[in-house]
Structure formats: structure tokens, C-alpha cells
Design a protein around this motif. Structure first.
Motif, PDB file in Angstrom:
ATOM      1  N   GLY A  31      28.058  27.786  35.155  1.00  0.00           N
ATOM      2  CA  GLY A  31      29.641  28.744  35.199  1.00  0.00           C
ATOM      3  C   GLY A  31      29.210  29.721  35.591  1.00  0.00           C
ATOM      4  O   GLY A  31      30.292  30.914  36.043  1.00  0.00           O
ATOM      5  N   LEU A  32      27.793  30.763  35.860  1.00  0.00           N
ATOM      6  CA  LEU A  32      27.464  32.155  36.583  1.00  0.00           C
ATOM      7  C   LEU A  32      27.692  32.562  37.744  1.00  0.00           C
ATOM      8  O   LEU A  32      26.541  31.574  38.317  1.00  0.00           O
ATOM      9  CB  LEU A  32      26.459  32.108  35.387  1.00  0.00           C
ATOM     10  CG  LEU A  32      25.918  34.067  35.401  1.00  0.00           C
ATOM     11  CD1 LEU A  32      26.814  34.911  35.186  1.00  0.00           C
ATOM     12  CD2 LEU A  32      24.503  34.194  35.231  1.00  0.00           C
ATOM     13  N   SER A  33      28.165  32.964  37.963  1.00  0.00           N
ATOM     14  CA  SER A  33      28.286  33.432  40.044  1.00  0.00           C
ATOM     15  C   SER A  33      26.898  34.587  39.648  1.00  0.00           C
ATOM     16  O   SER A  33      27.868  35.329  39.259  1.00  0.00           O
ATOM     17  CB  SER A  33      29.285  33.336  40.365  1.00  0.00           C
ATOM     18  OG  SER A  33      28.701  33.605  41.605  1.00  0.00           O
ATOM     19  N   PHE A  34      25.878  34.992  40.407  1.00  0.00           N
ATOM     20  CA  PHE A  34      25.293  35.935  40.285  1.00  0.00           C
ATOM     21  C   PHE A  34      25.531  36.719  41.827  1.00  0.00           C
ATOM     22  O   PHE A  34      25.411  37.800  41.263  1.00  0.00           O
ATOM     23  CB  PHE A  34      23.814  34.972  40.776  1.00  0.00           C
ATOM     24  CG  PHE A  34      22.853  36.129  41.539  1.00  0.00           C
ATOM     25  CD1 PHE A  34      22.719  37.066  40.060  1.00  0.00           C
ATOM     26  CD2 PHE A  34      22.883  36.879  42.236  1.00  0.00           C
ATOM     27  CE1 PHE A  34      20.837  38.124  40.744  1.00  0.00           C
ATOM     28  CE2 PHE A  34      21.583  37.820  42.842  1.00  0.00           C
ATOM     29  CZ  PHE A  34      20.987  38.715  41.445  1.00  0.00           C
ATOM     30  N   ASP A  35      26.226  35.322  42.713  1.00  0.00           N
ATOM     31  CA  ASP A  35      26.861  36.426  43.708  1.00  0.00           C
ATOM     32  C   ASP A  35      28.430  37.362  43.000  1.00  0.00           C
ATOM     33  O   ASP A  35      27.860  38.859  43.283  1.00  0.00           O
ATOM     34  CB  ASP A  35      27.815  35.777  44.547  1.00  0.00           C
ATOM     35  CG  ASP A  35      26.753  35.037  45.628  1.00  0.00           C
ATOM     36  OD1 ASP A  35      25.479  35.767  45.653  1.00  0.00           O
ATOM     37  OD2 ASP A  35      26.183  34.026  46.273  1.00  0.00           O
ATOM     38  N   PHE A  36      28.903  36.477  42.331  1.00  0.00           N
ATOM     39  CA  PHE A  36      30.077  37.495  41.770  1.00  0.00           C
ATOM     40  C   PHE A  36      29.479  38.966  40.560  1.00  0.00           C
ATOM     41  O   PHE A  36      30.172  40.143  40.797  1.00  0.00           O
ATOM     42  CB  PHE A  36      30.655  36.648  40.613  1.00  0.00           C
ATOM     43  CG  PHE A  36      31.744  37.689  40.051  1.00  0.00           C
ATOM     44  CD1 PHE A  36      32.787  37.918  40.320  1.00  0.00           C
ATOM     45  CD2 PHE A  36      31.269  37.793  38.840  1.00  0.00           C
ATOM     46  CE1 PHE A  36      33.945  39.351  40.114  1.00  0.00           C
ATOM     47  CE2 PHE A  36      32.475  38.450  37.543  1.00  0.00           C
ATOM     48  CZ  PHE A  36      33.662  39.416  38.450  1.00  0.00           C
ATOM     49  N   GLU A  37      28.613  38.622  39.930  1.00  0.00           N
ATOM     50  CA  GLU A  37      27.234  40.081  38.610  1.00  0.00           C
ATOM     51  C   GLU A  37      27.345  40.281  40.029  1.00  0.00           C
ATOM     52  O   GLU A  37      27.380  41.829  39.753  1.00  0.00           O
ATOM     53  CB  GLU A  37      26.509  38.658  37.839  1.00  0.00           C
ATOM     54  CG  GLU A  37      27.266  37.707  36.945  1.00  0.00           C
ATOM     55  CD  GLU A  37      28.261  38.329  36.399  1.00  0.00           C
ATOM     56  OE1 GLU A  37      28.330  39.745  36.066  1.00  0.00           O
ATOM     57  OE2 GLU A  37      28.917  37.485  36.030  1.00  0.00           O
ATOM     58  N   LEU A  38      26.493  40.502  40.914  1.00  0.00           N
ATOM     59  CA  LEU A  38      25.934  41.760  42.224  1.00  0.00           C
ATOM     60  C   LEU A  38      27.380  41.936  42.316  1.00  0.00           C
ATOM     61  O   LEU A  38      27.094  43.442  42.528  1.00  0.00           O
ATOM     62  CB  LEU A  38      24.847  40.850  42.906  1.00  0.00           C
ATOM     63  CG  LEU A  38      23.763  41.580  43.959  1.00  0.00           C
ATOM     64  CD1 LEU A  38      23.171  43.030  43.268  1.00  0.00           C
ATOM     65  CD2 LEU A  38      23.091  40.672  45.024  1.00  0.00           C
ATOM     66  N   LEU A  39      28.061  42.025  42.761  1.00  0.00           N
ATOM     67  CA  LEU A  39      29.317  42.147  44.014  1.00  0.00           C
ATOM     68  C   LEU A  39      29.855  43.207  43.028  1.00  0.00           C
ATOM     69  O   LEU A  39      29.906  44.336  43.299  1.00  0.00           O
ATOM     70  CB  LEU A  39      29.720  41.293  44.685  1.00  0.00           C
ATOM     71  CG  LEU A  39      29.543  40.988  46.047  1.00  0.00           C
ATOM     72  CD1 LEU A  39      30.325  39.702  46.316  1.00  0.00           C
ATOM     73  CD2 LEU A  39      29.218  41.335  46.620  1.00  0.00           C
ATOM     74  N   ASN A  40      30.509  42.713  41.570  1.00  0.00           N
ATOM     75  CA  ASN A  40      30.853  43.591  40.766  1.00  0.00           C
ATOM     76  C   ASN A  40      30.192  44.939  40.153  1.00  0.00           C
ATOM     77  O   ASN A  40      30.499  46.110  40.097  1.00  0.00           O
ATOM     78  CB  ASN A  40      31.338  42.549  39.636  1.00  0.00           C
ATOM     79  CG  ASN A  40      32.134  42.992  38.796  1.00  0.00           C
ATOM     80  OD1 ASN A  40      32.593  44.248  39.007  1.00  0.00           O
ATOM     81  ND2 ASN A  40      32.935  42.878  37.934  1.00  0.00           N
ATOM     82  N   LEU A  41      28.935  44.660  40.215  1.00  0.00           N
ATOM     83  CA  LEU A  41      28.174  45.964  40.210  1.00  0.00           C
ATOM     84  C   LEU A  41      27.793  46.805  41.144  1.00  0.00           C
ATOM     85  O   LEU A  41      27.719  48.068  41.174  1.00  0.00           O
ATOM     86  CB  LEU A  41      26.470  45.125  39.868  1.00  0.00           C
ATOM     87  CG  LEU A  41      25.696  46.538  38.931  1.00  0.00           C
ATOM     88  CD1 LEU A  41      26.062  46.640  37.901  1.00  0.00           C
ATOM     89  CD2 LEU A  41      23.920  45.712  38.967  1.00  0.00           C
ATOM     90  N   LEU A  42      27.886  46.336  42.170  1.00  0.00           N
ATOM     91  CA  LEU A  42      27.521  46.901  43.410  1.00  0.00           C
ATOM     92  C   LEU A  42      29.080  47.802  43.365  1.00  0.00           C
ATOM     93  O   LEU A  42      29.200  48.333  44.501  1.00  0.00           O
ATOM     94  CB  LEU A  42      27.322  46.434  44.808  1.00  0.00           C
ATOM     95  CG  LEU A  42      25.754  45.678  44.587  1.00  0.00           C
ATOM     96  CD1 LEU A  42      24.713  45.302  45.590  1.00  0.00           C
ATOM     97  CD2 LEU A  42      24.455  47.448  44.795  1.00  0.00           C
ATOM     98  N   GLY A  43      30.450  47.327  42.994  1.00  0.00           N
ATOM     99  CA  GLY A  43      31.541  47.331  43.538  1.00  0.00           C
ATOM    100  C   GLY A  43      32.056  47.517  44.442  1.00  0.00           C
ATOM    101  O   GLY A  43      32.834  47.913  45.271  1.00  0.00           O
ATOM    102  N   PHE A  44      31.657  45.962  45.060  1.00  0.00           N
ATOM    103  CA  PHE A  44      32.172  45.072  45.999  1.00  0.00           C
ATOM    104  C   PHE A  44      32.013  46.521  47.518  1.00  0.00           C
ATOM    105  O   PHE A  44      33.456  46.071  48.135  1.00  0.00           O
ATOM    106  CB  PHE A  44      33.457  44.918  45.765  1.00  0.00           C
ATOM    107  CG  PHE A  44      34.273  43.702  44.643  1.00  0.00           C
ATOM    108  CD1 PHE A  44      33.628  42.682  45.311  1.00  0.00           C
ATOM    109  CD2 PHE A  44      34.474  44.264  43.763  1.00  0.00           C
ATOM    110  CE1 PHE A  44      34.032  41.413  44.040  1.00  0.00           C
ATOM    111  CE2 PHE A  44      34.357  42.892  42.266  1.00  0.00           C
ATOM    112  CZ  PHE A  44      34.553  41.552  43.192  1.00  0.00           C
ATOM    113  N   THR A  45      31.172  47.043  47.375  1.00  0.00           N
ATOM    114  CA  THR A  45      30.990  47.620  49.314  1.00  0.00           C
ATOM    115  C   THR A  45      30.675  46.590  50.254  1.00  0.00           C
ATOM    116  O   THR A  45      30.431  46.123  49.701  1.00  0.00           O
ATOM    117  CB  THR A  45      29.989  48.717  48.322  1.00  0.00           C
ATOM    118  OG1 THR A  45      28.280  48.036  48.035  1.00  0.00           O
ATOM    119  CG2 THR A  45      30.612  49.372  47.663  1.00  0.00           C
TER     120      THR A  45
END
Length: 87
Positions: A73-87
Motif C-alpha cells: 500500500g506504500l507508493s514510493f512514487d507518491f512519497e517522492l513526488l510529495n517530498l519534491l512538491g510535485f515539481t
């Protein structure tokens, strides 16, 4: 717990919300420069509160993963994009 193992008890939720709001409010009041306007104080309070909520938003998933001993249930992509601010 009545609602399932994943749910947080109500007193803990209230304490958490109070802590986040008081952190945002406290930092927002104390960090603006001297001579700031009311709008600058309001902006600072909202900004710090958003930062506190955003920071804490990652912890429930990490706790759930730790309890299950799984990252299902953990999406690495979501965590990475959230950390980068969806840039």
C-alpha cells in the motif's frame, strides 16, 4: 479498538490536532519580522500550520507499515513526488 486496529483513539487525535495547530500558531506568531502587518502574521501562521500538517502526514503510513511489517500500500512514487512538491 472498536473501529479496527488501524484507527487512532479519539483522545490521541484531539491531542495531535491541538499540537499541530499550536505549533503552527506559535511559529507563525514568533517568526515574522518586527513591524509586520496583520496579513503577514496571518500568512505566517497559515504557512507554518500547513508545514506542520504536511510533515506529520507521513507518519500514519509509516506507523501502519511498521505494525504490519510490510510496505503493502506504500507508493514510493507518491512519497517522492510529495517530498519534491510535485515539481
Amino acid at each position: 479498538m472498536a473501529g479496527g486496529d488501524d484507527q487512532c483513539p479519539t483522545p490521541l487525535k484531539l491531542i495531535s490536532v491541538g499540537l499541530v495547530l499550536s505549533t503552527g500558531f506559535g511559529l507563525g506568531l514568533h517568526l515574522p519580522a518586527a513591524g509586520s502587518t496583520i496579513a503577514q502574521y496571518a500568512s505566517s501562521i497559515l504557512g507554518w500550520t500547513y508545514f506542520a500538517v504536511w510533515s506529520i502526514s507521513f507518519y500514519p503510513q509509516m506507523y501502519l507499515n511498521w505494525r504490519r511489517r510490510s510496505v503493502a500500500g506504500l507508493s514510493f512514487d507518491f512519497e517522492l513526488l510529495n517530498l519534491l512538491g510535485f515539481t
